[in-house]
Design a protein around this motif. Structure first.
Motif, PDB file in Angstrom:
ATOM      1  N   GLN A 129       0.806  -1.215   0.000  1.00  0.00           N
ATOM      2  CA  GLN A 129       0.000   0.000   0.000  1.00  0.00           C
ATOM      3  C   GLN A 129       0.841   1.268   0.000  1.00  0.00           C
ATOM      4  O   GLN A 129       0.420   2.301  -0.523  1.00  0.00           O
ATOM      5  CB  GLN A 129      -0.936   0.002   1.212  1.00  0.00           C
ATOM      6  CG  GLN A 129      -2.000  -1.081   1.142  1.00  0.00           C
ATOM      7  CD  GLN A 129      -2.854  -1.113   2.388  1.00  0.00           C
ATOM      8  OE1 GLN A 129      -2.602  -0.381   3.348  1.00  0.00           O
ATOM      9  NE2 GLN A 129      -3.870  -1.959   2.393  1.00  0.00           N
ATOM     10  N   GLU A 130       2.025   1.212   0.605  1.00  0.00           N
ATOM     11  CA  GLU A 130       2.858   2.409   0.750  1.00  0.00           C
ATOM     12  C   GLU A 130       4.207   2.202   0.064  1.00  0.00           C
ATOM     13  O   GLU A 130       5.263   2.528   0.611  1.00  0.00           O
ATOM     14  CB  GLU A 130       3.055   2.729   2.229  1.00  0.00           C
ATOM     15  CG  GLU A 130       1.741   2.951   2.965  1.00  0.00           C
ATOM     16  CD  GLU A 130       1.936   3.117   4.446  1.00  0.00           C
ATOM     17  OE1 GLU A 130       3.102   2.997   4.896  1.00  0.00           O
ATOM     18  OE2 GLU A 130       0.957   3.352   5.166  1.00  0.00           O
ATOM     19  N   LEU A 131       4.157   1.669  -1.144  1.00  0.00           N
ATOM     20  CA  LEU A 131       5.389   1.407  -1.872  1.00  0.00           C
ATOM     21  C   LEU A 131       6.097   2.692  -2.282  1.00  0.00           C
ATOM     22  O   LEU A 131       7.311   2.710  -2.450  1.00  0.00           O
ATOM     23  CB  LEU A 131       5.080   0.552  -3.114  1.00  0.00           C
ATOM     24  CG  LEU A 131       6.269  -0.027  -3.870  1.00  0.00           C
ATOM     25  CD1 LEU A 131       7.075  -0.943  -2.960  1.00  0.00           C
ATOM     26  CD2 LEU A 131       5.808  -0.781  -5.103  1.00  0.00           C
ATOM     27  N   HIS A 132       5.315   3.771  -2.447  1.00  0.00           N
ATOM     28  CA  HIS A 132       5.930   5.033  -2.852  1.00  0.00           C
ATOM     29  C   HIS A 132       6.799   5.648  -1.760  1.00  0.00           C
ATOM     30  O   HIS A 132       7.609   6.540  -2.029  1.00  0.00           O
ATOM     31  CB  HIS A 132       4.847   6.035  -3.247  1.00  0.00           C
ATOM     32  CG  HIS A 132       3.911   6.366  -2.115  1.00  0.00           C
ATOM     33  ND1 HIS A 132       2.907   5.500  -1.704  1.00  0.00           N
ATOM     34  CD2 HIS A 132       3.842   7.435  -1.282  1.00  0.00           C
ATOM     35  CE1 HIS A 132       2.251   6.042  -0.688  1.00  0.00           C
ATOM     36  NE2 HIS A 132       2.804   7.214  -0.414  1.00  0.00           N
ATOM     37  N   LEU A 133       6.638   5.179  -0.520  1.00  0.00           N
ATOM     38  CA  LEU A 133       7.449   5.703   0.571  1.00  0.00           C
ATOM     39  C   LEU A 133       8.785   4.984   0.717  1.00  0.00           C
ATOM     40  O   LEU A 133       9.648   5.446   1.467  1.00  0.00           O
ATOM     41  CB  LEU A 133       6.683   5.596   1.896  1.00  0.00           C
ATOM     42  CG  LEU A 133       5.359   6.366   1.965  1.00  0.00           C
ATOM     43  CD1 LEU A 133       4.684   6.117   3.293  1.00  0.00           C
ATOM     44  CD2 LEU A 133       5.598   7.855   1.763  1.00  0.00           C
ATOM     45  N   VAL A 134       8.926   3.868   0.038  1.00  0.00           N
ATOM     46  CA  VAL A 134      10.166   3.106   0.140  1.00  0.00           C
ATOM     47  C   VAL A 134      11.221   3.757  -0.733  1.00  0.00           C
ATOM     48  O   VAL A 134      10.989   4.035  -1.908  1.00  0.00           O
ATOM     49  CB  VAL A 134       9.945   1.647  -0.295  1.00  0.00           C
ATOM     50  CG1 VAL A 134      11.241   0.866  -0.189  1.00  0.00           C
ATOM     51  CG2 VAL A 134       8.859   1.003   0.554  1.00  0.00           C
ATOM     52  N   GLN A 135      12.373   4.011  -0.205  1.00  0.00           N
ATOM     53  CA  GLN A 135      13.448   4.682  -0.939  1.00  0.00           C
ATOM     54  C   GLN A 135      14.137   3.689  -1.860  1.00  0.00           C
ATOM     55  O   GLN A 135      14.427   2.558  -1.469  1.00  0.00           O
ATOM     56  CB  GLN A 135      14.460   5.272   0.037  1.00  0.00           C
ATOM     57  CG  GLN A 135      15.429   6.249  -0.616  1.00  0.00           C
ATOM     58  CD  GLN A 135      16.339   6.890   0.408  1.00  0.00           C
ATOM     59  OE1 GLN A 135      16.502   6.365   1.499  1.00  0.00           O
ATOM     60  NE2 GLN A 135      16.934   8.010   0.074  1.00  0.00           N
ATOM     61  N   ALA A 136      14.398   4.106  -3.089  1.00  0.00           N
ATOM     62  CA  ALA A 136      15.044   3.242  -4.065  1.00  0.00           C
ATOM     63  C   ALA A 136      16.498   3.002  -3.680  1.00  0.00           C
ATOM     64  O   ALA A 136      17.104   3.825  -2.995  1.00  0.00           O
ATOM     65  CB  ALA A 136      14.974   3.874  -5.453  1.00  0.00           C
ATOM     66  N   PRO A 137      17.076   1.866  -4.098  1.00  0.00           N
ATOM     67  CA  PRO A 137      18.481   1.593  -3.732  1.00  0.00           C
ATOM     68  C   PRO A 137      19.459   2.618  -4.288  1.00  0.00           C
ATOM     69  O   PRO A 137      20.502   2.867  -3.693  1.00  0.00           O
ATOM     70  CB  PRO A 137      18.728   0.211  -4.335  1.00  0.00           C
ATOM     71  CG  PRO A 137      17.377  -0.382  -4.536  1.00  0.00           C
ATOM     72  CD  PRO A 137      16.450   0.761  -4.807  1.00  0.00           C
ATOM     73  N   HIS A 138      19.142   3.214  -5.462  1.00  0.00           N
ATOM     74  CA  HIS A 138      20.061   4.166  -6.066  1.00  0.00           C
ATOM     75  C   HIS A 138      19.692   5.617  -5.730  1.00  0.00           C
ATOM     76  O   HIS A 138      20.118   6.526  -6.424  1.00  0.00           O
ATOM     77  CB  HIS A 138      20.055   3.996  -7.592  1.00  0.00           C
ATOM     78  CG  HIS A 138      18.669   4.059  -8.178  1.00  0.00           C
ATOM     79  ND1 HIS A 138      17.924   2.923  -8.378  1.00  0.00           N
ATOM     80  CD2 HIS A 138      17.901   5.091  -8.566  1.00  0.00           C
ATOM     81  CE1 HIS A 138      16.741   3.271  -8.894  1.00  0.00           C
ATOM     82  NE2 HIS A 138      16.708   4.569  -9.007  1.00  0.00           N
TER      83      HIS A 138
END
Length: 206
Positions: A129-138
């Motif tokens: 549900q909150e995937l947009h809050l996860v910071q990308a590895p790069h």
């Protein structure tokens, strides 16, 4: 040695310990400590108090429905004395304690496993549900963008890295093509020199 049970928290009361309260109707209430006695005088319900055994058994946190728990039940009839039966009973009491401890430990592990699975499903649901809050590895990596001629980070860094890979592939292909063309020119010059030498030799023979 006879062990009494606390009326409020159901813990053991050893001889010479505890508090005994006798009501006007000659009913005895035994308590292991003043904490249980005060809760009784405040008319608190043991099944609604979190730290009592009655609360835990009512909510299936402890082992409640098992045959090993029926041996502690008080019998109204007095059995006839038998030495052999007494020794067998004492030996069986030790085994029953071990069996009860093992069953209670397995019951707690099963109860905790259910909570672990529920927490895992909740974590998966929150990530979905909150995937947009996860910071990308790069996200923290900075890459030089040849177009803008500056360092970029985050999604721009990923785009710049992909662009740089495409440029590197094109440069490699261009260098390979130039090398092939150069080799072809050298072959053509060598062939032309050979043909000239052959023609000169034929004229000299004639």
């Amino acid at each position: 040695m006879r062990l009494q049970k606390c009326w409020f928290c159901s813990s053991n009361i050893y001889p010479g310990h505890g508090i005994c309260f006798v009501r006007n109707d000659s009913t005895e209430f035994r308590f292991c400590r003043s904490k249980c006695h005060k809760a009784f005088k405040k008319k608190r319900n043991p099944r609604k108090t979190r730290w009592t055994k009655a609360y835990r058994m009512a909510r299936n946190k402890d082992l409640s429905q098992d045959l090993s728990l029926t041996f502690e039940a008080r019998r109204s009839t007095l059995p006839k004395y038998n030495r052999e039966a007494l020794t067998q009973t004492v030996e069986a009491m030790r085994k029953i304690v071990q069996v009860r401890q093992k069953r209670q430990a397995s019951h707690i592990l099963k109860r905790l496993a259910k909570g672990t699975e529920m927490r895992r499903l909740a974590d998966v649901r929150s990530v979905e549900q909150e995937l947009h809050l996860v910071q990308a590895p790069h996200a923290t990596r900075k890459i030089y963008d040849p177009d803008t001629k500056r360092l970029v980070a985050g999604a721009d860094a990923a785009a710049a890295a992909a662009k740089q890979q495409r440029l590197d592939k094109r440069a490699t292909a261009k260098a390979a093509a130039e090398a092939r063309a150069k080799r072809a020119k050298l072959r053509a010059k060598a062939n032309a020199a050979l043909t000239l030498d052959a023609e000169a030799m034929e004229t000299e023979d004639a």
